[in-house]
Design a protein around this motif. Structure first.
Motif, PDB file in Angstrom:
ATOM      1  N   LEU A 163      31.844  43.391  38.511  1.00 12.11           N
ATOM      2  CA  LEU A 163      32.434  42.926  37.250  1.00 12.11           C
ATOM      3  C   LEU A 163      33.949  43.050  37.268  1.00 12.11           C
ATOM      4  O   LEU A 163      34.655  42.192  36.727  1.00 12.11           O
ATOM      5  CB  LEU A 163      31.848  43.698  36.069  1.00 12.11           C
ATOM      6  CG  LEU A 163      30.372  43.452  35.782  1.00 12.11           C
ATOM      7  CD1 LEU A 163      29.881  44.375  34.677  1.00 12.11           C
ATOM      8  CD2 LEU A 163      30.125  42.002  35.420  1.00 12.11           C
ATOM      9  N   ARG A 164      34.428  44.089  37.911  1.00 10.58           N
ATOM     10  CA  ARG A 164      35.874  44.283  38.001  1.00 10.58           C
ATOM     11  C   ARG A 164      36.523  43.166  38.825  1.00 10.58           C
ATOM     12  O   ARG A 164      37.589  42.659  38.469  1.00 10.58           O
ATOM     13  CB  ARG A 164      36.153  45.656  38.627  1.00 10.58           C
ATOM     14  CG  ARG A 164      37.548  46.111  38.462  1.00 10.58           C
ATOM     15  CD  ARG A 164      37.648  47.614  38.728  1.00 10.58           C
ATOM     16  NE  ARG A 164      39.037  47.948  38.830  1.00 10.58           N
ATOM     17  CZ  ARG A 164      39.581  48.576  39.843  1.00 10.58           C
ATOM     18  NH1 ARG A 164      38.836  49.004  40.834  1.00 10.58           N
ATOM     19  NH2 ARG A 164      40.865  48.829  39.872  1.00 10.58           N
ATOM     20  N   SER A 186      41.628  36.760  35.772  1.00  7.64           N
ATOM     21  CA  SER A 186      42.961  37.054  35.237  1.00  7.64           C
ATOM     22  C   SER A 186      44.077  36.427  36.080  1.00  7.64           C
ATOM     23  O   SER A 186      45.237  36.450  35.678  1.00  7.64           O
ATOM     24  CB  SER A 186      43.173  38.569  35.139  1.00  7.64           C
ATOM     25  OG  SER A 186      43.274  39.144  36.420  1.00  7.64           O
ATOM     26  N   ASP A 236      36.613  40.046  36.726  1.00  8.37           N
ATOM     27  CA  ASP A 236      37.716  40.121  35.762  1.00  8.37           C
ATOM     28  C   ASP A 236      39.060  39.869  36.431  1.00  8.37           C
ATOM     29  O   ASP A 236      39.910  39.151  35.896  1.00  8.37           O
ATOM     30  CB  ASP A 236      37.737  41.490  35.065  1.00  8.37           C
ATOM     31  CG  ASP A 236      36.588  41.660  34.087  1.00  8.37           C
ATOM     32  OD1 ASP A 236      36.004  40.642  33.667  1.00  8.37           O
ATOM     33  OD2 ASP A 236      36.269  42.825  33.754  1.00  8.37           O
ATOM     34  N   LYS A 237      39.259  40.455  37.614  1.00  8.54           N
ATOM     35  CA  LYS A 237      40.525  40.268  38.351  1.00  8.54           C
ATOM     36  C   LYS A 237      40.700  38.801  38.724  1.00  8.54           C
ATOM     37  O   LYS A 237      41.801  38.257  38.627  1.00  8.54           O
ATOM     38  CB  LYS A 237      40.559  41.141  39.601  1.00  8.54           C
ATOM     39  CG  LYS A 237      40.713  42.599  39.324  1.00  8.54           C
ATOM     40  CD  LYS A 237      41.999  43.067  39.931  1.00  8.54           C
ATOM     41  CE  LYS A 237      42.108  44.557  39.732  1.00  8.54           C
ATOM     42  NZ  LYS A 237      43.354  44.925  39.125  1.00  8.54           N
ATOM     43  N   ARG A 282      35.177  29.756  35.402  1.00  7.55           N
ATOM     44  CA  ARG A 282      36.368  29.940  34.556  1.00  7.55           C
ATOM     45  C   ARG A 282      36.587  28.734  33.644  1.00  7.55           C
ATOM     46  O   ARG A 282      37.108  28.868  32.536  1.00  7.55           O
ATOM     47  CB  ARG A 282      37.565  30.145  35.478  1.00  7.55           C
ATOM     48  CG  ARG A 282      38.853  30.391  34.791  1.00  7.55           C
ATOM     49  CD  ARG A 282      39.937  30.586  35.833  1.00  7.55           C
ATOM     50  NE  ARG A 282      41.188  30.870  35.198  1.00  7.55           N
ATOM     51  CZ  ARG A 282      42.204  31.454  35.798  1.00  7.55           C
ATOM     52  NH1 ARG A 282      42.116  31.820  37.068  1.00  7.55           N
ATOM     53  NH2 ARG A 282      43.315  31.676  35.149  1.00  7.55           N
TER      54      ARG A 282
END
Length: 190
Positions: free
Chosen positions: A2-3, A10, A6-7, A102
């Motif tokens: 999940l990290r 972003s 997210d990265k 995205r």
């Protein structure tokens, strides 16, 4: 995981697009090297046939053919190049699928399916790496390896092909869900 998602989300959009292009170019470059090396090895059958035989004697026959031709060392080099191809598949699958995800609305089914496609691509590349690891064990003793090694070798190959095919189909489903959700005004869909 999940990290990492997210990265990736972003990143600036132009950087994400650039990563897709760069990973596609890298994929094509490594694929060209891999295909040329495989052809030079004179492996007697195509990739899929050779990887999914589930037969130790058949694989030993392929190796014997290349030993007689004096090209088994080229085939070993091909297996090394394949690790570059695995990395390229992983990068392209991740970057492209997360870009598609995205493009869908946050929390929508299309975004979730796109993220699933990225994970499937990475899992498929992982199966390819495991297949290669078994291949190196067999190549260490091309005529004397234990025949049972053909089962995990071919099993990982089948899993790789299945996961990568599913990743591509899932990517298309994500695109269709996003388009449909936007067309009919259902944000939860896409």
């Amino acid at each position: 995981m999940l990290r990492l998602i997210d990265k990736t989300f972003s990143l600036r959009l132009w950087i994400h697009l650039g990563l897709v292009v760069l990973s596609f170019v890298g994929f094509q470059a490594v694929k060209a090297q891999l295909d040329a090396s495989y052809a030079a090895s004179q492996h007697p059958v195509d990739y899929a046939t050779g990887q999914t035989t589930f037969s130790g004697p058949a694989i030993k026959g392929f190796y014997a053919h290349m030993q007689e031709a004096g090209t088994l060392d080229i085939y070993l080099r091909t297996q090394i190049i394949d690790f570059g191809f695995i990395l390229a598949v992983m990068c392209l699958g991740w970057c492209l699928a997360t870009l598609v995800a995205r493009g869908a609305r946050a929390g929508s089914l299309a975004r979730k399916v796109g993220i699933g496609a990225a994970c499937l691509a990475v899992a498929g590349a992982g199966m390819d790496a495991l297949e290669n690891a078994v291949s190196f064990a067999m190549l260490a003793n091309p005529q004397g390896f234990a025949d049972w090694l053909a089962y995990p070798y071919s099993g990982f190959a089948v899993a790789k092909f299945a996961l990568l095919t599913l990743a591509m189909l899932t990517l298309l489903v994500s695109l269709l869900l996003n388009a449909t959700g936007r067309l009919i005004g259902r944000p939860a869909l896409g």
